[in-house]
Design a protein around this motif. Structure first.
Motif, PDB file in Angstrom:
ATOM      1  N   PHE A  86       0.816  -1.210   0.000  1.00 17.51           N
ATOM      2  CA  PHE A  86       0.000   0.000   0.000  1.00 17.51           C
ATOM      3  C   PHE A  86       0.854   1.266   0.000  1.00 17.51           C
ATOM      4  CE2 PHE A  86       0.613  -1.592   4.293  1.00 17.51           C
ATOM      5  CZ  PHE A  86       1.158  -0.498   4.940  1.00 17.51           C
ATOM      6  N   TRP A 134      -3.939   7.336   8.518  1.00 16.00           N
ATOM      7  CA  TRP A 134      -4.649   6.409   7.659  1.00 16.00           C
ATOM      8  C   TRP A 134      -4.588   5.016   8.275  1.00 16.00           C
ATOM      9  CZ3 TRP A 134      -6.351   7.527   2.399  1.00 16.00           C
ATOM     10  CH2 TRP A 134      -6.140   8.859   2.017  1.00 16.00           C
ATOM     11  N   VAL A 136      -5.117   0.560   7.025  1.00 13.35           N
ATOM     12  CA  VAL A 136      -5.543  -0.499   6.106  1.00 13.35           C
ATOM     13  C   VAL A 136      -6.044  -1.663   6.952  1.00 13.35           C
ATOM     14  CG1 VAL A 136      -4.122   0.088   4.109  1.00 13.35           C
ATOM     15  CG2 VAL A 136      -3.120  -1.265   5.960  1.00 13.35           C
ATOM     16  N   GLY A 144      -6.197  -4.331   2.863  1.00 16.20           N
ATOM     17  CA  GLY A 144      -7.130  -3.685   1.974  1.00 16.20           C
ATOM     18  C   GLY A 144      -6.637  -2.321   1.523  1.00 16.20           C
ATOM     19  N   GLU A 145      -7.547  -1.534   0.947  1.00 14.87           N
ATOM     20  CA  GLU A 145      -7.213  -0.200   0.468  1.00 14.87           C
ATOM     21  C   GLU A 145      -7.081   0.777   1.627  1.00 14.87           C
ATOM     22  OE1 GLU A 145      -6.526   0.835  -2.696  1.00 14.87           O
ATOM     23  OE2 GLU A 145      -6.494  -1.333  -3.059  1.00 14.87           O
TER      24      GLU A 145
END
Length: 332
Positions: A86, A134, A136, A144-145
């Motif tokens: 990511f 952020w 994930v 995941g995103e």
């Protein structure tokens, strides 16, 4: 009046106590020399729940361009170092895997929404990458995103160093309107699927001191952070604070032994074993003078191309004796 024999016994016991404390003081271990810890800057180590994978940040000397990397445990070492799936496009840093292993939190300057601009901040008339939190979600063997944390947590563009307790409470450092113009520690309590508005933690000498990089115990019994409470040996040291009987935080204690040096230490994180911690240090290799033979250009280049060249490297320590001394025991 105390006798000479009394004084002799006192000093003997004091020496014995000091020797015992020294024997239990944390000794450092450079993490993955040449593979994880290199001539570049490495900080912010975090382990998967089974301890099989290590995520960390690597960047240039100024940490102006950084990415999150991943390494696999092989025996007592680390191998197959690569960029996390990511990461590698934006300025990503400071990974932290939640205690249950279901989320990996990190910091990035990427746009908070697809139609937004990348995060930037201005200092001294110059533009620099900003920072928001952020995460994930774990998806099978991967992630995941990336998801931008909405709301008050990411209000502003200087939000760093996420660390999550077992109950979902989110600790981080940030520059906010009540931080005195420097980084302070904040707590955003978990509230359903989100978090309450962050509250600045009342720790140490107050907002006049720059403190960052919180690493919270999963049960919130203690917390590590980096800063200078007036007794730092270098630009910043690693401190620990214990929860007091009133639910607040006690006096910050600079970690003993080899954890801190006269060089910069920061980015403490907790390992998976009781008392295991990681920290970043700029300590170089010890040099002896005069040298046995004069340096050549190739000697200097080889030395600069190795860990312990004054860049930031990852170190591992064991502070279990200190935790037990303060009544903290391993869970389960």
């Amino acid at each position: 009046m105390p006798s000479i024999a009394h004084h002799a016994l006192f000093f003997a016991l004091s020496a014995l106590t000091a020797a015992s404390a020294f024997a239990q003081a944390p000794r450092g271990e450079l993490v993955g020399p040449g593979r994880v810890s290199t001539a570049a800057n490495e900080t912010s180590a975090t382990l998967t729940r089974d301890g099989a994978h290590l995520y960390f940040m690597r960047g240039d000397y100024a940490s102006a361009d950084t990415a999150i990397l991943l390494a696999d445990r092989v025996g007592d070492g680390w191998a197959r170092v690569r960029v996390a799936p990511f990461s590698g496009v934006w300025r990503d840093s400071e990974p932290h895997i939640a205690p249950d292993g279901k989320r990996l939190y990190f910091v990035s300057n990427r746009p908070p929404t697809p139609d937004a601009a990348p995060l930037t901040t201005v200092r001294g008339g110059q533009s620099f990458p900003g920072a928001n939190l952020w995460y994930v979600e774990a998806r099978g063997e991967g992630w995941g995103e990336p998801v931008h944390i909405p709301g008050e947590v990411n209000r502003g563009v200087a939000v760093f160093n996420p660390s999550v307790a077992a109950n979902g409470n989110l600790y981080f450092s940030a520059v906010r309107e009540d931080s005195g113009g420097v980084n302070q520690l904040y707590l955003a309590k978990r509230n359903g699927e989100g978090w309450d508005a962050p509250q600045r933690l009342d720790v140490g000498v107050g907002p006049k001191a720059n403190r960052m990089d919180p690493a919270i115990d999963p049960q919130e019994r203690f917390m590590l952070f980096a800063g200078n409470e007036g007794d730092s040996r270098g630009a910043a040291d690693i401190y620990i604070v214990f929860r007091d009987a009133q639910g607040g935080w006690g006096k910050p204690i600079a970690l003993p032994g080899e954890v801190n040096s006269v060089w910069l230490e920061n980015a403490p994180t907790l390992g998976r074993a009781f008392g295991e911690i990681f920290a970043t240090s700029m300590r170089p290799q010890t040099a002896a003078f005069p040298k046995a033979k004069p340096d050549r250009v190739g000697d200097i280049a080889a030395r600069v191309g190795q860990p312990l060249n004054g860049s930031r490297n990852l170190w591992r320590f064991d502070i279990a004796p200190l935790l037990r001394e303060h009544g903290i025991q391993a869970e389960g």
